[in-house]
Motif scaffolding. Structure first.
Motif, PDB file in Angstrom:
ATOM      1  N   LEU A  69       0.789  -1.222   0.000  1.00  0.00           N
ATOM      2  CA  LEU A  69       0.000   0.000   0.000  1.00  0.00           C
ATOM      3  C   LEU A  69       0.826   1.279   0.000  1.00  0.00           C
ATOM      4  O   LEU A  69       0.276   2.374  -0.002  1.00  0.00           O
ATOM      5  CB  LEU A  69      -0.948  -0.007   1.208  1.00  0.00           C
ATOM      6  CG  LEU A  69      -1.949  -1.162   1.229  1.00  0.00           C
ATOM      7  CD1 LEU A  69      -2.753  -1.138   2.521  1.00  0.00           C
ATOM      8  CD2 LEU A  69      -2.868  -1.114   0.014  1.00  0.00           C
ATOM      9  N   GLY A  70       2.141   1.156   0.024  1.00  0.00           N
ATOM     10  CA  GLY A  70       2.991   2.330  -0.026  1.00  0.00           C
ATOM     11  C   GLY A  70       3.318   2.877   1.347  1.00  0.00           C
ATOM     12  O   GLY A  70       2.835   2.398   2.367  1.00  0.00           O
ATOM     13  N   ASP A  71       4.136   3.906   1.345  1.00  0.00           N
ATOM     14  CA  ASP A  71       4.612   4.445   2.610  1.00  0.00           C
ATOM     15  C   ASP A  71       3.893   5.720   3.043  1.00  0.00           C
ATOM     16  O   ASP A  71       4.348   6.435   3.922  1.00  0.00           O
ATOM     17  CB  ASP A  71       6.125   4.668   2.563  1.00  0.00           C
ATOM     18  CG  ASP A  71       6.539   5.621   1.453  1.00  0.00           C
ATOM     19  OD1 ASP A  71       5.655   6.202   0.794  1.00  0.00           O
ATOM     20  OD2 ASP A  71       7.749   5.792   1.246  1.00  0.00           O
ATOM     21  N   ASP A  72       2.742   6.000   2.445  1.00  0.00           N
ATOM     22  CA  ASP A  72       1.938   7.149   2.852  1.00  0.00           C
ATOM     23  C   ASP A  72       0.893   6.660   3.855  1.00  0.00           C
ATOM     24  O   ASP A  72      -0.221   6.298   3.495  1.00  0.00           O
ATOM     25  CB  ASP A  72       1.271   7.785   1.638  1.00  0.00           C
ATOM     26  CG  ASP A  72       0.506   9.047   2.002  1.00  0.00           C
ATOM     27  OD1 ASP A  72       0.752   9.604   3.094  1.00  0.00           O
ATOM     28  OD2 ASP A  72      -0.353   9.458   1.208  1.00  0.00           O
ATOM     29  N   TYR A  73       1.272   6.612   5.124  1.00  0.00           N
ATOM     30  CA  TYR A  73       0.383   6.119   6.170  1.00  0.00           C
ATOM     31  C   TYR A  73       0.648   6.880   7.453  1.00  0.00           C
ATOM     32  O   TYR A  73       1.654   7.576   7.596  1.00  0.00           O
ATOM     33  CB  TYR A  73       0.569   4.617   6.411  1.00  0.00           C
ATOM     34  CG  TYR A  73       1.980   4.208   6.738  1.00  0.00           C
ATOM     35  CD1 TYR A  73       2.485   4.346   8.031  1.00  0.00           C
ATOM     36  CD2 TYR A  73       2.816   3.697   5.749  1.00  0.00           C
ATOM     37  CE1 TYR A  73       3.786   3.973   8.325  1.00  0.00           C
ATOM     38  CE2 TYR A  73       4.119   3.319   6.041  1.00  0.00           C
ATOM     39  CZ  TYR A  73       4.597   3.461   7.329  1.00  0.00           C
ATOM     40  OH  TYR A  73       5.884   3.090   7.618  1.00  0.00           O
ATOM     41  N   ASP A  89      -2.651   3.463   9.694  1.00  0.00           N
ATOM     42  CA  ASP A  89      -3.769   3.964   8.899  1.00  0.00           C
ATOM     43  C   ASP A  89      -3.305   4.227   7.467  1.00  0.00           C
ATOM     44  O   ASP A  89      -2.486   5.096   7.225  1.00  0.00           O
ATOM     45  CB  ASP A  89      -4.273   5.251   9.548  1.00  0.00           C
ATOM     46  CG  ASP A  89      -5.487   5.834   8.879  1.00  0.00           C
ATOM     47  OD1 ASP A  89      -5.812   5.442   7.744  1.00  0.00           O
ATOM     48  OD2 ASP A  89      -6.120   6.705   9.493  1.00  0.00           O
ATOM     49  N   HIS A  90      -3.856   3.459   6.544  1.00  0.00           N
ATOM     50  CA  HIS A  90      -3.567   3.626   5.115  1.00  0.00           C
ATOM     51  C   HIS A  90      -4.754   4.283   4.410  1.00  0.00           C
ATOM     52  O   HIS A  90      -5.077   3.924   3.288  1.00  0.00           O
ATOM     53  CB  HIS A  90      -3.286   2.264   4.467  1.00  0.00           C
ATOM     54  CG  HIS A  90      -1.942   1.709   4.796  1.00  0.00           C
ATOM     55  ND1 HIS A  90      -0.807   2.011   4.084  1.00  0.00           N
ATOM     56  CD2 HIS A  90      -1.546   0.870   5.785  1.00  0.00           C
ATOM     57  CE1 HIS A  90       0.226   1.360   4.595  1.00  0.00           C
ATOM     58  NE2 HIS A  90      -0.192   0.673   5.620  1.00  0.00           N
ATOM     59  N   GLY A  91      -5.413   5.216   5.068  1.00  0.00           N
ATOM     60  CA  GLY A  91      -6.570   5.880   4.458  1.00  0.00           C
ATOM     61  C   GLY A  91      -7.850   5.221   4.919  1.00  0.00           C
ATOM     62  O   GLY A  91      -8.248   5.370   6.060  1.00  0.00           O
ATOM     63  N   GLU A 100      -7.110   0.125   7.784  1.00  0.00           N
ATOM     64  CA  GLU A 100      -6.216   0.205   8.931  1.00  0.00           C
ATOM     65  C   GLU A 100      -5.784  -1.204   9.342  1.00  0.00           C
ATOM     66  O   GLU A 100      -6.572  -2.144   9.244  1.00  0.00           O
ATOM     67  CB  GLU A 100      -6.924   0.868  10.118  1.00  0.00           C
ATOM     68  CG  GLU A 100      -7.372   2.281   9.844  1.00  0.00           C
ATOM     69  CD  GLU A 100      -8.196   2.868  10.969  1.00  0.00           C
ATOM     70  OE1 GLU A 100      -8.801   2.096  11.752  1.00  0.00           O
ATOM     71  OE2 GLU A 100      -8.244   4.100  11.074  1.00  0.00           O
ATOM     72  N   ASP A 152     -10.514  10.712  -1.851  1.00  0.00           N
ATOM     73  CA  ASP A 152      -9.062  10.529  -1.860  1.00  0.00           C
ATOM     74  C   ASP A 152      -8.569   9.720  -0.670  1.00  0.00           C
ATOM     75  O   ASP A 152      -7.387   9.425  -0.568  1.00  0.00           O
ATOM     76  CB  ASP A 152      -8.351  11.881  -1.876  1.00  0.00           C
ATOM     77  CG  ASP A 152      -8.566  12.617  -3.188  1.00  0.00           C
ATOM     78  OD1 ASP A 152      -8.856  11.950  -4.204  1.00  0.00           O
ATOM     79  OD2 ASP A 152      -8.452  13.860  -3.186  1.00  0.00           O
ATOM     80  N   THR A 153      -9.483   9.367   0.248  1.00  0.00           N
ATOM     81  CA  THR A 153      -9.080   8.593   1.419  1.00  0.00           C
ATOM     82  C   THR A 153      -8.733   7.152   1.063  1.00  0.00           C
ATOM     83  O   THR A 153      -8.093   6.466   1.833  1.00  0.00           O
ATOM     84  CB  THR A 153     -10.178   8.640   2.511  1.00  0.00           C
ATOM     85  OG1 THR A 153      -9.622   8.173   3.724  1.00  0.00           O
ATOM     86  CG2 THR A 153     -11.364   7.776   2.137  1.00  0.00           C
ATOM     87  N   ASN A 188      -6.640   4.367  -0.533  1.00  0.00           N
ATOM     88  CA  ASN A 188      -5.241   4.211  -0.903  1.00  0.00           C
ATOM     89  C   ASN A 188      -5.112   4.015  -2.416  1.00  0.00           C
ATOM     90  O   ASN A 188      -5.888   3.278  -3.019  1.00  0.00           O
ATOM     91  CB  ASN A 188      -4.682   3.007  -0.146  1.00  0.00           C
ATOM     92  CG  ASN A 188      -3.225   2.810  -0.393  1.00  0.00           C
ATOM     93  OD1 ASN A 188      -2.850   2.286  -1.435  1.00  0.00           O
ATOM     94  ND2 ASN A 188      -2.407   3.224   0.552  1.00  0.00           N
TER      95      ASN A 188
END
Length: 135
Positions: free
Chosen positions: A5-9, A21-23, A26, A55-56, A58
């Motif tokens: 899911l990437g590193d934007d959490y 929290d990945h958007g 969780e 946009d929430t 992922n």
């Protein structure tokens, strides 16, 4: 999960628990001692967040399943599950019975919470889905 899911959490850590929290999705871990390794316990899908911001979701989920245009009606989810032979059973939800309904899937032990009143959104929309805590 970052590999998928990437590193934007966002992390919500303590000595013994961690929520990531990945958007909309969780993941949760626990450990018995601060030096012990983390053990995954459960995940949740916070579908109610679709009311506020598309946009929430992922980007990896959007890439795989497409855009989510807004809240998800439980009627649609229930129809798809019935079509696939996956039973859902309504169970009591004593914490807030006027505002949320709870549905149990016995094989996966997954719970689906559905808006029943007006406090948590629009009646009939999926509020959240939670996996069981580890056995």
């Amino acid at each position: 999960m970052a590999e998928l899911l990437g590193d934007d959490y966002g992390d919500n850590p303590s000595e013994y628990s961690l929520g990531r929290d990945h958007g909309m999705v969780e993941f949760f871990w626990q450990r018995p001692e601060p030096d012990s390794p983390w053990a995954g316990t459960h995940f949740s899908v916070q579908a109610h967040r679709l009311r506020y911001d598309g946009d929430t979701v992922n980007p990896a989920i959007v890439d795989r399943y497409g855009a989510f245009s807004g809240p998800v009606p439980f009627e649609e989810v229930s129809a798809l599950l019935t079509e696939r032979g996956v039973p859902m059973t309504e169970v009591p939800y004593p914490l807030d019975p006027d505002e949320l309904r709870a549905y149990w899937q016995p094989d996966s032990r997954t719970m689906v919470y559905v808006v029943a009143g007006s406090y948590y959104g629009i009646t009939g929309d999926v509020y959240k889905v939670t996996s069981p805590d580890r056995p």
